[in-house]
Design an enzyme around this catalytic site. Structure first.
Site, short mmCIF file in Angstrom:
data_model
loop_
_atom_site.label_atom_id
_atom_site.label_comp_id
_atom_site.label_asym_id
_atom_site.label_seq_id
_atom_site.Cartn_x
_atom_site.Cartn_y
_atom_site.Cartn_z
N GLU A 58 25.82 26.63 -46.21
CA GLU A 58 26.79 27.71 -45.95
C GLU A 58 28.14 27.43 -46.59
O GLU A 58 28.77 28.32 -47.15
CB GLU A 58 27.00 27.92 -44.45
CG GLU A 58 25.85 28.64 -43.76
CD GLU A 58 24.72 27.72 -43.37
OE1 GLU A 58 24.91 26.48 -43.44
OE2 GLU A 58 23.66 28.22 -42.99
N ALA A 65 26.03 35.02 -37.39
CA ALA A 65 27.45 34.71 -37.26
C ALA A 65 27.67 33.23 -36.95
O ALA A 65 28.62 32.62 -37.44
CB ALA A 65 28.08 35.58 -36.18
N PHE A 81 26.08 30.72 -38.01
CA PHE A 81 25.94 29.85 -39.18
C PHE A 81 27.27 29.74 -39.92
O PHE A 81 27.53 28.78 -40.64
CB PHE A 81 24.85 30.36 -40.13
CG PHE A 81 23.48 30.42 -39.50
CD1 PHE A 81 23.20 29.74 -38.33
CD2 PHE A 81 22.46 31.14 -40.10
CE1 PHE A 81 21.94 29.79 -37.75
CE2 PHE A 81 21.19 31.19 -39.53
CZ PHE A 81 20.93 30.52 -38.35
N HIS A 100 22.59 31.51 -30.77
CA HIS A 100 22.29 32.64 -31.65
C HIS A 100 22.64 33.99 -31.02
O HIS A 100 22.13 35.02 -31.43
CB HIS A 100 20.79 32.67 -31.99
CG HIS A 100 20.37 31.57 -32.92
ND1 HIS A 100 21.20 31.00 -33.84
CD2 HIS A 100 19.17 30.96 -33.10
CE1 HIS A 100 20.53 30.07 -34.53
NE2 HIS A 100 19.31 30.02 -34.09
#
Lengths: 325, 339, 306
Positions: free
Chosen positions: A55, A79, A81, A124
């Site tokens: 990322e 989001a 990540f 998550h």
């Protein structure tokens, strides 16, 4: 002309149109080779590029390509990540324009889903936009309808600044009318999803639909609720909210984010400062409680805002007589 | 070192237990729709690697893993009923229903938990090893992750520090050839060049080795050597264990109301590599190890069958327990926000 | 090289006189790397730097008056006084940025390289970073992608033996930064960072290869930071070089004596170069002093690109 489309299809349609319109628009990310991006294959693997799970490098690289004239869209999937690459999101791309006296610009879109409150557990399911909405130079869009999903995506791609486009996982398959062809929704302009005269409810994303459902229920009780969706929280259209509160005198703020890192808290502050004289009852916030979301359903539901909690809050503010403050 | 026959039978039993557990998790999607929410990731295909690795541990050692985490606590002796109940979101779950499939932990057995974010457990594993080093009892930490995680900065930073501080940690990369749905050679420069991923160890002056993760004895031997090295204060090792996951990355992703299921494996669904996937199934480590034990006279066919029967009965009991365990009180959501 | 040296020595004086605000990281002693690398680049080649960027900016062709004005926080500065020492940018000359965060610009350079290749140009991106940045995750993420996608990017590590205040041995077991790319089959070399000729030759080879589509490379230049980490750093963690040792190493003196010996230029010309540098810096300082401070409103006017 409009037709019914699911939210996810509307979002992808905008992206597809933008990539067709402007060959500088790129799509990169870990999942861009997957089935839901099938129709993007026509742009070729140079413009639609699968990345490793990196990322920090993905977003940093998108920024570099943007400085060099491209308009990359990074699909960061979730989001959370982004939190791995937070420095690139809140300390690099958003600041280059400013620090260089306006020489550089970083027109990137970081697209990520959030709020998957369907048993995706602690890492998550969050709505972490509260952490970034006050970050200078970064714009944040939170579409709640298929039409907004399309219009905000097109605007995001054309914006010359880094834009965090957060789509809501629970809304992906929701259908709604979507204009055909080019369709842009301006940033910083709230949408009154339902006009009303008694109580103003401000909500974003998935909670817009919970608020609309509550409003329907309350209309049977004789309470006329206005539902406002800011659509972008940076920039935030405070004016529309203040104007509504000036008419209704009552405000309920709904937010899936945890209370102390929410859009609600920011709006409450603005209204306290600029709209206090309009208020005929204390503002009530219906947010997620300040906790990580549990996996198990009863605990998950307990923490999140829902139709019943919103309706109760509206009744509370509506029940306070004028002059009680 | 050759393991005695008792150990080999134990390893086979553990492999079968993990397989049967995962089969029941998968079956839950059809037998009891809606009971499992969110995302689950199965370890089928990696049983030999998991069991071989865990067999190299001694009491006091610890393990830390990713969201594909059902196998490790089973091999470490956690109660499969409590594990299943966690995946079903019940009070009787090993984490009380707070964590679910991706967040199993059993501190008493040395399983320090998991992260649902790729590679974020790698620095945590190095940190646990730092604590072990400070304790000074010779404890070692096994840190499990996938091939995709090696492209995260956290991998680079953690291996550098672990080598520098000579931390008692073994980095076990289960390379299943897919980073979620992307083939490794499309996202890894070493894989693209046809090199093993263990090559990455070169950047950290650390031994790196690639092994057949389908052979529990090879895995056990290799991990035991690395553990011995770590215990002796000689620092970390990177082991690339080649496995092939037999199920898709995880169950289907859908909003509430849409039934969840296990889709076809990515090799077939995305890449159309039917023969590759069929070959992987033919190489399934569980029947492979059984055949070997029978051939070498360690087990008879009947004994092997009895092990499967016992495991099936155990997992049936786990499912029954989990289904009967109540859902948590809603307000319990506010417990554990702070320690 | 003289221009960089004169500029930075003057900058140090101005810092002590409090004419320059904020945190200043000097590169005195590292001029050869900036000059030998940037001297081979075109304006269309992009350079990114870290928090010690003055030499790279000057060598890439930025005007000294505007550069000095930026450091003094004036309206006439390269970035109108909004960036300062750690954020010098001059897009006209391909100087695309510096960052105050270790390693922060590595992936940005990959992005520029990708953009150049997609446009079908043979431009190359160069990113300068310190040995400290090589231990950060962003380095490994970036190298993997640069190699995987064969990007025209050259990573230039200025290894001064210290990551901020601590020696390299406290950060890693890997002695050479060029060894950090051992897992990947790319050109990597370590050169004496005080030897401008060696840097020129080694970098030139990598540059030709990258322009021809041969992909990334890493050049490590071993330098000695004559100053502390930042200007004003008490610098108690290092042993000072003896003055004779420094005379032997000083990259400017070395290049000059080699050039004189080979007859590239004479004593007079060398003196002229040094004098010119000094007077150019004097002019830059005078210009910068006359530049007004920015209007306070500027602080909120460029938050978003319009």
């Amino acid at each position: 002309m409009t037709r019914e489309l699911p939210y996810v299809a509307a979002m992808n349609e905008a992206l597809h149109l933008e990539m067709t319109r402007d060959e500088d628009v790129l799509l990169i990310g870990q999942t861009v080779g997957e089935e839901h991006y099938e129709s993007f294959k026509e742009f070729g693997s140079a413009r639609v590029r699968v990345t490793p799970i990196s990322e920090t490098a993905e977003i940093g690289m998108a920024t570099g390509a943007a400085l060099a004239g491209k308009r990359p869209v990074v699909d960061a999937t979730m989001a959370e990540f982004l939190l791995v690459a937070m420095g690139q999101v809140v300390n690099e791309a958003n600041r280059v324009h400013y620090m260089t006296g306006g020489q550089l610009r970083a027109p990137i879109v970081i697209k990520a889903g959030y709020g998957f409150a369907a048993g995706w557990a602690g890492q998550h399911t969050s709505a972490p936009y509260g952490m970034v909405m006050g970050v200078p130079g970064l714009k944040v869009a939170l579409p709640s309808t298929p039409a907004d999903a399309k219009g905000l995506m097109a605007t995001a791609v054309r914006d010359d600044n880094p834009v965090l486009y957060l789509h809501h996982f629970l809304l992906l398959l929701e259908r709604g009318p979507v204009p055909e062809g080019e369709y842009l929704v301006p940033f910083g302009v709230a949408d009154i999803k339902r006009p009303g005269s008694d109580v103003t409810v401000v909500a974003t994303g998935w909670t817009v639909h919970r608020a609309l459902a509550a409003a329907e229920r309350l209309s049977d009780e004789g309470i006329d609720v206005e539902v406002i969706d800011p659509r972008t929280i940076a920039p935030l259209d405070v004016e529309t909210i203040l104007a509504s509160v000036a008419r209704t005198g009552r405000l309920v703020l709904v937010d899936q984010a945890t209370r102390h890192a929410s859009v609600s808290a920011v709006i409450a502050g603005e209204v306290a400062e600029h709209g206090l004289s309009s208020l005929r009852a204390p503002v009530v916030q219906v947010t997620a409680l300040d906790t990580t979301l549990a996996y198990s359903q009863p605990m998950e539901e307990y923490v999140l805002p829902d139709e019943g909690k919103i309706a109760a809050a509206v009744r509370q503010v509506a029940g306070v007589k004028a002059g009680a403050m | 070192m050759t393991l005695d026959t008792g150990h080999q039978i134990t390893m086979y039993r553990q492999m079968v237990r993990i397989r049967e557990f995962e089969e029941r998790v998968k079956r839950t999607f059809t037998d009891h729709p809606g009971v499992i929410r969110g995302h689950t990731h199965l370890a089928d295909g990696a049983e030999a690697s998991i069991v071989g690795s865990i067999a190299a541990m001694r009491p006091g050692d610890q393990a830390i893993a990713t969201y594909r985490c059902h196998g490790y606590p089973i091999a470490l002796g956690s109660d499969t009923s409590a594990l299943m109940a966690e995946i079903y979101g019940r009070v009787g779950g090993i984490c009380g229903g707070y964590g679910g499939s991706m967040h199993l932990a059993d501190i008493a057995r040395g399983f320090l938990g998991t992260s649902a974010i790729v590679a974020q457990n790698i620095p945590q594993g190095a940190g646990a090893a730092y604590a072990a080093q400070l304790r000074g009892r010779g404890d070692v930490v096994l840190t499990f992750f996938g091939d995709g995680a090696t492209k995260q900065g956290a991998f680079h930073e953690s291996l550098n520090v672990a080598a520098l501080w000579r931390l008692p940690v073994v980095f076990i990369m289960e390379n299943n050839s897919f980073s979620v749905t992307v083939r490794t050679e499309e996202e890894d420069a070493n894989a693209a060049a046809g090199e093993p991923l263990a090559t990455k160890a070169k950047a950290y002056s650390m031994p790196g080795t690639t092994i057949d993760g389908g052979d529990p004895l090879v895995v056990q031997q290799t991990v035991a050597d690395a553990v011995a090295r770590a215990r002796a204060g000689d620092g970390p090792t990177l082991i690339e264990s080649l496995v092939y996951r037999l199920s898709a990355h995880g169950n289907s992703i859908a909003p509430p109301g849409v039934p969840l299921h296990y889709p076809e494996h990515e090799a077939v669904a995305i890449y159309g590599a039917v023969e590759e996937y069929e070959a992987a199934k033919r190489g399934d480590p569980v029947p492979r190890f059984r055949a070997r034990l029978i051939e070498s006279g360690v087990l008879t066919g009947d004994q092997a069958g009895a092990i499967v029967d016992e495991a099936q009965a155990e997992m049936q009991a786990a499912v029954d327990f989990a289904l009967n365990s109540p859902l948590p009180e809603p307000a319990a959501a506010l417990n554990h926000v702070y320690a | 090289m003289w221009r960089i040296r004169a500029f930075e020595e003057r900058l140090a004086q101005l810092k002590r006189a409090d004419e320059v605000p904020g945190l200043i990281h000097l590169s005195i002693g590292g001029e050869a790397v900036a000059a030998a690398v940037c001297g081979q680049l075109r304006d269309t080649d992009v350079v990114y730097s870290g928090h010690r960027p003055h030499g790279h900016v000057i060598a890439k062709g930025a005007a000294l008056p505007e550069t000095m004005a930026e450091l003094m926080g004036r309206a006439g500065g390269l970035c109108q006084g909004l960036g300062g020492s750690m954020h010098l940018v001059d897009t006209e000359h391909g100087m695309f940025g510096a960052t105050g965060v270790v390693g922060g610009s590595l992936p940005l350079a990959l992005g520029s390289a990708l953009a150049a290749r997609m446009r079908g140009e043979d431009a190359v991106a160069v990113v300068f970073f310190g040995d400290g940045a090589a231990q950060s995750g962003i380095f490994a993420e970036s190298v993997n992608i640069a190699v995987l996608w064969r990007l025209p990017v050259i990573l230039v590590c200025e290894n001064n033996g210290f990551a901020e205040f601590t020696p390299r041995s406290a950060h890693t077991t890997v002695e050479r930064v060029s060894d950090l790319v051992a897992p990947w089959a790319i050109p990597a070399a370590t050169v004496d960072g005080n030897d401008a000729e060696a840097i020129w030759a080694q970098f030139g080879e990598m540059l030709r290869r990258a322009r021809d589509g041969g992909g990334p490379a890493l050049l490590e230049a071993l330098t000695h930071r004559l100053r502390g980490h930042y200007e004003g750093d008490p610098d108690r963690y290092r042993e000072a070089l003896s003055s004779e040792e420094w005379q032997r190493r000083d990259p400017i003196a070395r290049l000059q004596s080699a050039a004189l010996a080979r007859g590239w230029f004479g004593e007079d010309e060398a003196k002229t170069a040094s004098d010119d540098a000094a007077s150019t810096v004097d002019e830059a300082v005078a210009w910068a002093r006359q530049s007004p401070p920015p209007t306070p409103e500027l602080a909120s006017s460029v938050v978003y690109a319009a």
